[in-house]
Scaffold this active site. Structure first.
Site, short mmCIF file in Angstrom:
data_model
loop_
_atom_site.label_atom_id
_atom_site.label_comp_id
_atom_site.label_asym_id
_atom_site.label_seq_id
_atom_site.Cartn_x
_atom_site.Cartn_y
_atom_site.Cartn_z
N GLN A 183 24.69 -89.12 48.68
CA GLN A 183 24.10 -87.89 49.21
C GLN A 183 23.32 -88.17 50.50
OE1 GLN A 183 23.25 -86.69 44.63
NE2 GLN A 183 22.05 -85.52 46.09
N ARG A 330 18.70 -82.59 40.31
CA ARG A 330 18.54 -81.22 40.79
C ARG A 330 17.07 -80.81 40.90
NH1 ARG A 330 23.19 -76.74 39.70
NH2 ARG A 330 22.72 -75.58 41.56
N GLU A 700 17.75 -76.07 43.55
CA GLU A 700 17.29 -76.60 42.28
C GLU A 700 16.48 -75.61 41.45
OE1 GLU A 700 15.20 -79.68 44.33
OE2 GLU A 700 13.26 -78.93 43.68
#
Ligand code: CDP
Length: 755
Positions: A183, A330, A700
């Site tokens: 990521q 998340r 999130e």
């Protein structure tokens, strides 16, 4: 291309006595066996973690969790490599195992990190924040004190596509290309450059389309390091792809936190002070956020949407014989645990006060006229309207009618409950003054190039994993320049072709790279305006703007399109103007963005079995200005399903020997469309006061705020029986126990001697 497979330890804590790979080496098709000693010769047996700890790449001294990486075999195909792994003879000396923080600090506990000089116990950090004396005074004055203890269990992000890496080192060019499920490609490249002492232009990290990240693909895993090392040694591409069980037992665990909290209350129900303590189980290596370095990462946000004048918070982290835990699944590291706990504590306090939980919340909310509001732990909350979201949720679910229905249902033996979760959280790290990752300041970037025909390429420093940045970031450019979104190509994830950025996690893309995109678009528009003035033969001050077109203020019919300006930038620029229409922007946010929400969930429990069903689910989210409402809804749906899974069915734990229980998808359940509850979604919009287009993050929100709404609903259905807590997951067996004989159903992992 060659393929690598990892040999993992079957034991959770054991000294490595010997490792003999001669039989594996003899298997036709095997090219290399990497052991801890081999990695050590290349100075790669250990690697640094985000928290300035160290993590073993391959075992050299002892195993610290079940599934830890022991050796890496490279062969012509993955099947040969797997078979060869089974021929490696490893002798272990088993050691006593620690599976929770209580055992970690018990007298006589074995020292897990004996590799660390000066480490005398199993504590990896202690930390506090707030005003201890002031909080003591508030508690001394309190009319009532409400307390809650609970355990937020381990969970795994479960991306459908597991982690993987291809290391591709070309000896002839000395260039290392790493295809990586990451990521944050730019940070990885910097880390590799520093560790391998290679210049950045000799390293290219490409993060291709990813089948979900959810925080699982932020850390660096041993399989990545081994694939790259093997490629450098052999001079051929080497691929490592993790399997599902490998992912479930060894990578990127989240949560695993024991929480205690107390609220000091007046008779009217006003919170006048709060105390919190958290014990985290960090596993064998400390790889989540270092609290002293990354304040968003540890629980500071626990006060949530409430005006709490004074508070004191302590936390302690522990090494245990489990895979490293605490990744930002998340969320922004421990924000999920913090806000789950706060919303459970608030509901509990409302019951203790004999008040309606929504009235209790309303009384204690930070009100719109209180912004900017400094929390007792130092965050500056800048916007929100929590009552507006609560009002919508109550109206939509028919709050008062439901309470009546719940009452009459009880009289006929049915158990209905309604759970609420109201929260706000800081997302979008930086600013660079306060946040860094391994010393690199947190900001993000965008580069925009408009071609002569008015088509554009936007390159961003963040990295999409399926969130739809290709769509929404093109929309930002379209909104700022009038270039149609279909004419904008968004590129990300390749360090050779994108500006330096800190990657995508913690819902930071829109607050940071999204803001950089708006800022660079404005730079392009500013230059285009000069070109328009030149084309229209007026001064720049006479030029006005409407989406996609500049015109002369006094003669609106005389205008030029943004595309005509783009062509002029290459064919007809005024004297002295640099040709071309491109620019970049690095955006360092002055503050976090503060999304907020109210989630309200109605459930019915079957008293005979403890099985519970969701009757209604209302989600009212405020993520500021919505760029793309459909994508925002998708984020809400996905996060809410994860919240449902955590609260209802996902159970992964460890037995007393450190065996990971639930390490496959037959046990660790992923909800399908069949189980997923229907969702009713609504919005409140309070724009972020500092984001260029008023956005706040959304990625999130539901995973952070959702779990408490589900658990609060289940507890609400049986609160009249005196039940105060059921630890997640609220499995039917646990709920049944609560109905029949337990007021507090703890999900603590087993202690020694327990089976
Ligand atoms: O960092 P990450 O992309 O995971 O989270 P985010 O910035 O909250 O964005 C998730 C998706 O929702 C992206 O496609 C955003 O551009 C989009 N979004 C939006 O359309 N409007 C907002 N106010 C916030 C996000």
């Amino acid at each position: 291309m060659l393929h690598g497979e990892l040999l993992r330890s079957p034991l959770a804590h054991a000294r490595l006595i010997s490792l003999d790979y001669s039989r594996a080496w003899m298997v036709p098709g095997v090219h290399l066996v990497i052991t801890g000693d081999f990695a050590a010769q290349h100075n790669l047996a250990w690697m640094p973690t985000l928290s300035y700890d160290t993590q073993a790449v391959l075992v050299t001294d002892k195993v610290r969790f079940q599934g830890q990486e022991v050796a890496f075999v490279v062969a012509d195909d993955p099947y040969i490599a797997k078979d060869a792994c089974e021929l490696i003879d490893v002798e272990y000396e088993p050691l006593p195992v620690i599976v929770n923080p209580m055992q970690a600090v018990a007298p006589g506990a074995p020292l897990i990190r004996d590799d660390k000089e000066g480490q005398k116990d199993n504590i990896c950090y202690t930390w506090n924040v707030g005003d201890k004396e002031g909080t003591d005074r508030a508690f001394a004055k309190a009319d009532k004190i409400s307390k809650l203890d609970l355990f937020y269990p381990r969970s795994n992000p479960c991306p459908i596509e597991c982690c993987g890496c291809i290391g591709d080192y070309k000896p002839e060019t000395e260039k290392l290309t790493i295809y990586l499920t990451t990521q944050a490609p730019h940070i990885i490249r910097t880390a590799v450059a520093i560790v391998a002492e290679l210049p950045e232009h000799k390293i290219r990290v490409i993060s291709p389309d990813l089948g979900g990240g959810f925080g699982n693909k932020v850390p660096v895993y041993p399989g990545y390091v081994c694939a790259v090392l093997a490629s450098v040694v052999i001079g051929r591409p080497v691929k490592w792809i993790e399997d599902n069980t490998g992912n479930l037992i060894s990578t990127g665990f989240a949560r695993d936190m024991y929480l205690h909290g107390e609220l000091a209350l007046t008779n009217e129900g006003k919170i006048i002070g709060a105390r919190y303590h958290a014990d985290t189980d960090n596993g064998g290596f400390f790889s989540d956020a270092q609290p002293t370095k990354f304040k968003i990462g540890l629980y500071h946000s626990v006060t949530g949407a409430y005006d709490i004048p004074v508070g004191y918070l302590t936390a302690q982290g522990h090494y245990t014989n489990k895979a490293p835990g605490g990744v930002a699944y998340r969320c922004s590291f421990r924000i999920t645990e913090a806000l789950f706990f706060q919303e459970r504590l608030i509901q509990n306090a409302a019951y203790d006060m004999g008040m309606d939980p929504t009235e209790f919340r309303r009384l204690n909310f930070v009100k719109p006229d209180m912004f900017p509001y400094r929390t007792c732990f130092g965050f500056l909350m800048d916007s929100g309207d929590y009552e507006a979201a609560l009002d919508i949720a109550m109206e939509q679910i028919g709050y008062h009618a439901f309470l009546k229905e719940k009452e009459s249902a009880r009289n006929s033996g049915r158990l209905l409950g309604l759970g609420t979760s109201c929260f706000t959280e800081p997302v979008g790290a930086g600013n660079s003054r306060e946040y860094d990752i391994i010393g690199i300041k947190m900001f993000d970037s965008a580069e925009l190039r408009v071609h002569p025909t008015g088509k554009a390429v936007l390159k961003i420093g963040s990295k999409t994993q399926g969130q739809g940045h290709e769509t929404t970031f093109a929309q930002i450019v379209a909104h700022e320049t009038g270039i149609p979104a279909r004419d904008i190509l968004v590129q990300h994830g390749d360090t050779d072709n994108t500006p330096f950025g800190m990657g995508t996690y913690a819902s930071r893309s829109t607050p940071t790279a999204g803001a950089a995109t708006a800022m660079v678009s404005r730079k392009i528009r500013a230059k285009a305006k000069k070109l328009a003035a030149h084309l229209l033969e007026v001064s720049e001050e006479d030029i006005e703007w409407e989406l996609g077109r500049f015109y002369v203020g006094s003669a609106p019919d005389r205008g030029v399109s943004i595309q005509q300006c783009a062509m002029a930038a290459y064919t007809n620029m005024p004297d002295g103007m640099e040709p071309g229409l491109e620019n970049n922007a690095y955006y360092d946010p002055p503050n976090m963005t503060w999304p907020s929400a109210t989630y309200m969930i109605a459930v019915e429990i079957d008293p005979e079995t403890g099985v519970w069903d969701v009757l209604r689910l209302v989600a009212v989210d405020d993520c500021g200005v919505r760029i793309n409402p459909m994508i925002v809804e998708g984020q809400i749906h996905g996060g809410m399903i994860e919240a449902y899974a955590m609260s209802n069915m996902q159970f992964i734990t460890y037995d007393k020997d450190g065996n990971c229980i639930g390490a496959n998808y037959m046990d660790y359940l992923l909800p399908t469309a069949w189980e997923a509850p229907h969702m009713e979604t609504f919005e409140v919009v309070t724009p972020s006061p500092h984001h260029p287009i008023g956005c706040k993050g959304i990625g999130e929100s539901c995973a952070v705020g959702g779990p408490a709404a589900f658990v609060n609903a289940v507890i609400d259905a049986i609160e009249h029986l005196g039940v105060r807590n059921i630890d997640m997951p609220c499995l039917s067996g646990r709920v049944w126990e609560a109905i029949h004989y337990r007021k507090d159903v703890s999900g603590y992992p087993p202690l020694p001697g327990q089976d």
